[in-house]
Design a protein around this motif. Structure first.
Motif, mmCIF file in Angstrom:
data_model
loop_
_atom_site.group_PDB
_atom_site.id
_atom_site.type_symbol
_atom_site.label_atom_id
_atom_site.label_comp_id
_atom_site.label_asym_id
_atom_site.label_seq_id
_atom_site.Cartn_x
_atom_site.Cartn_y
_atom_site.Cartn_z
ATOM 1 N N GLU A 13 0.803 -1.127 0.056
ATOM 2 C CA GLU A 13 0.176 -0.184 0.039
ATOM 3 C C GLU A 13 0.845 1.392 0.039
ATOM 4 O OE1 GLU A 13 -3.168 -0.121 -0.194
ATOM 5 O OE2 GLU A 13 -3.372 -2.283 -0.222
ATOM 6 N N ALA A 14 1.918 1.175 -0.238
ATOM 7 C CA ALA A 14 3.123 2.247 -0.171
ATOM 8 C C ALA A 14 2.583 3.230 -1.425
ATOM 9 C CB ALA A 14 4.456 1.834 -0.605
ATOM 10 N N PRO A 15 2.899 4.518 -1.163
ATOM 11 C CA PRO A 15 2.367 5.542 -2.399
ATOM 12 C C PRO A 15 3.302 5.591 -3.559
ATOM 13 C CG PRO A 15 3.946 6.618 -0.405
ATOM 14 C CD PRO A 15 3.527 5.216 -0.050
ATOM 15 N N GLU A 22 11.576 7.096 0.019
ATOM 16 C CA GLU A 22 10.166 7.218 0.494
ATOM 17 C C GLU A 22 9.785 5.907 0.937
ATOM 18 O OE1 GLU A 22 8.907 10.907 -2.529
ATOM 19 O OE2 GLU A 22 9.035 9.089 -3.361
ATOM 20 N N LEU A 23 10.382 4.896 0.169
ATOM 21 C CA LEU A 23 9.588 3.435 0.827
ATOM 22 C C LEU A 23 10.160 3.038 2.251
ATOM 23 C CD1 LEU A 23 10.332 1.338 -2.629
ATOM 24 C CD2 LEU A 23 8.050 1.648 -1.343
ATOM 25 N N LEU A 24 11.436 3.513 2.183
ATOM 26 C CA LEU A 24 11.962 3.382 3.518
ATOM 27 C C LEU A 24 11.181 3.984 4.566
ATOM 28 C CD1 LEU A 24 15.710 3.294 2.987
ATOM 29 C CD2 LEU A 24 14.570 1.410 4.195
ATOM 30 N N TYR A 25 11.078 5.266 4.419
ATOM 31 C CA TYR A 25 10.132 6.221 5.583
ATOM 32 C C TYR A 25 8.839 5.643 5.645
ATOM 33 C CZ TYR A 25 7.677 10.312 7.362
ATOM 34 O OH TYR A 25 6.796 10.765 8.078
ATOM 35 N N TYR A 26 8.149 5.012 4.503
ATOM 36 C CA TYR A 26 6.721 4.476 4.629
ATOM 37 C C TYR A 26 6.929 3.334 5.392
ATOM 38 C CZ TYR A 26 2.603 2.139 3.380
ATOM 39 O OH TYR A 26 1.521 1.329 3.548
ATOM 40 N N ALA A 27 7.971 2.378 5.357
ATOM 41 C CA ALA A 27 7.938 1.093 6.133
ATOM 42 C C ALA A 27 8.349 1.350 7.595
ATOM 43 C CB ALA A 27 9.199 0.397 5.475
ATOM 44 N N ARG A 29 7.313 4.215 9.166
ATOM 45 C CA ARG A 29 6.366 4.742 9.739
ATOM 46 C C ARG A 29 5.068 4.029 9.912
ATOM 47 N NH1 ARG A 29 2.361 7.279 6.641
ATOM 48 N NH2 ARG A 29 3.465 7.113 4.910
ATOM 49 N N THR A 30 4.944 2.896 9.189
ATOM 50 C CA THR A 30 3.901 1.805 9.371
ATOM 51 C C THR A 30 4.222 0.704 10.160
ATOM 52 O OG1 THR A 30 4.359 0.805 7.330
ATOM 53 C CG2 THR A 30 2.809 2.522 7.042
ATOM 54 N N GLY A 31 5.522 0.583 10.727
ATOM 55 C CA GLY A 31 5.888 -0.497 11.590
ATOM 56 C C GLY A 31 6.216 -1.658 11.052
ATOM 57 N N ALA A 32 6.641 -1.626 9.623
ATOM 58 C CA ALA A 32 7.147 -3.054 8.998
ATOM 59 C C ALA A 32 8.249 -3.711 9.752
ATOM 60 C CB ALA A 32 7.644 -2.746 7.605
ATOM 61 N N PRO A 33 8.302 -4.881 9.723
ATOM 62 C CA PRO A 33 9.378 -5.819 10.519
ATOM 63 C C PRO A 33 10.818 -5.241 9.890
ATOM 64 C CG PRO A 33 7.734 -7.078 9.632
ATOM 65 C CD PRO A 33 7.366 -5.737 9.030
ATOM 66 N N TYR A 34 11.820 -5.605 10.778
ATOM 67 C CA TYR A 34 13.215 -5.170 10.218
ATOM 68 C C TYR A 34 13.683 -5.910 9.207
ATOM 69 C CZ TYR A 34 18.026 -4.607 10.433
ATOM 70 O OH TYR A 34 19.307 -4.465 10.184
ATOM 71 N N ALA A 35 13.198 -7.117 8.669
ATOM 72 C CA ALA A 35 13.432 -7.671 7.523
ATOM 73 C C ALA A 35 12.874 -6.798 6.182
ATOM 74 C CB ALA A 35 12.803 -9.156 7.709
ATOM 75 N N VAL A 36 11.789 -6.238 6.384
ATOM 76 C CA VAL A 36 11.551 -5.316 5.224
ATOM 77 C C VAL A 36 12.496 -4.027 5.114
ATOM 78 C CG1 VAL A 36 9.594 -3.734 4.396
ATOM 79 C CG2 VAL A 36 8.936 -6.183 5.450
ATOM 80 N N ILE A 37 12.774 -3.568 6.144
ATOM 81 C CA ILE A 37 13.558 -2.366 6.140
ATOM 82 C C ILE A 37 15.037 -2.827 5.573
ATOM 83 C CG2 ILE A 37 14.694 -0.530 7.609
ATOM 84 C CD1 ILE A 37 11.880 -0.300 7.710
ATOM 85 N N GLU A 38 15.498 -3.886 5.939
ATOM 86 C CA GLU A 38 16.524 -4.325 5.618
ATOM 87 C C GLU A 38 16.676 -4.594 4.241
ATOM 88 O OE1 GLU A 38 17.802 -8.365 7.076
ATOM 89 O OE2 GLU A 38 19.846 -7.234 7.951
ATOM 90 N N ASN A 39 15.583 -5.295 3.691
ATOM 91 C CA ASN A 39 15.428 -5.413 2.085
ATOM 92 C C ASN A 39 15.326 -4.336 1.418
ATOM 93 O OD1 ASN A 39 15.503 -8.311 2.488
ATOM 94 N ND2 ASN A 39 13.313 -8.702 2.090
ATOM 95 N N LEU A 40 14.642 -3.181 1.722
ATOM 96 C CA LEU A 40 14.288 -2.184 1.133
ATOM 97 C C LEU A 40 15.911 -1.161 1.304
ATOM 98 C CD1 LEU A 40 11.074 -0.650 2.509
ATOM 99 C CD2 LEU A 40 11.642 -1.619 0.301
ATOM 100 N N GLN A 41 16.741 -1.325 2.190
ATOM 101 C CA GLN A 41 18.099 -0.632 2.217
ATOM 102 C C GLN A 41 18.814 -1.402 1.269
ATOM 103 O OE1 GLN A 41 19.041 -1.386 6.393
ATOM 104 N NE2 GLN A 41 18.425 0.824 6.692
ATOM 105 N N GLU A 42 18.771 -2.584 0.686
ATOM 106 C CA GLU A 42 19.455 -3.166 -0.072
ATOM 107 C C GLU A 42 19.149 -2.829 -1.637
ATOM 108 O OE1 GLU A 42 20.032 -7.228 0.176
ATOM 109 O OE2 GLU A 42 20.058 -7.260 2.472
ATOM 110 N N LEU A 43 18.023 -2.007 -1.731
ATOM 111 C CA LEU A 43 17.635 -1.622 -3.095
ATOM 112 C C LEU A 43 18.617 -0.701 -3.679
ATOM 113 C CD1 LEU A 43 13.703 -1.059 -2.737
ATOM 114 C CD2 LEU A 43 14.729 -3.062 -3.970
ATOM 115 N N GLU A 44 18.731 -0.886 -5.094
ATOM 116 C CA GLU A 44 19.715 0.173 -5.764
ATOM 117 C C GLU A 44 19.093 1.536 -5.533
ATOM 118 O OE1 GLU A 44 20.760 -0.912 -9.776
ATOM 119 O OE2 GLU A 44 20.744 -2.936 -9.308
ATOM 120 N N ASP A 45 20.073 2.473 -5.421
ATOM 121 C CA ASP A 45 19.552 3.773 -5.330
ATOM 122 C C ASP A 45 20.243 4.620 -6.353
ATOM 123 O OD1 ASP A 45 18.168 6.198 -4.459
ATOM 124 O OD2 ASP A 45 19.562 6.235 -2.578
ATOM 125 N N ASP A 46 19.512 4.458 -7.626
ATOM 126 C CA ASP A 46 20.202 5.273 -8.764
ATOM 127 C C ASP A 46 19.432 6.495 -9.034
ATOM 128 O OD1 ASP A 46 17.979 3.917 -9.489
ATOM 129 O OD2 ASP A 46 18.962 2.728 -11.339
#
Length: 74
Positions: A13-15, A22-27, A29-46
């Protein structure tokens, strides 16, 4: 990075369209588990924006995919 259907539920349901930050902030803010945050941190940031879940997990199973069993088998 390892996604599961239960983990991806936390950001479906992310915007979208949004950036990695923005994905990290959303996760967070909504209380996503650490595994979700960790996966998002591994995304490419180009600097590109993510249009949807399939940009994050291109091989995500769909309802059309089989999960190792056949509903017609009894």
């Amino acid at each position: 990075m390892f996604w599961t259907l239960s983990l991806i539920e936390f950001i479906k349901e992310a915007p979208f369209t949004c950036t990695k930050d923005e994905l990290l902030y959303y996760a967070e803010r909504t209380g996503a588990p650490y595994a979700v945050i960790e996966n998002l941190q591994e995304l490419e940031d180009d600097g590109e924006e993510y249009e949807g879940i399939l940009d994050i997990w291109p091989d995500m199973p769909t309802t059309d995919d089989e999960f190792g069993w056949d509903e017609d088998e009894n």
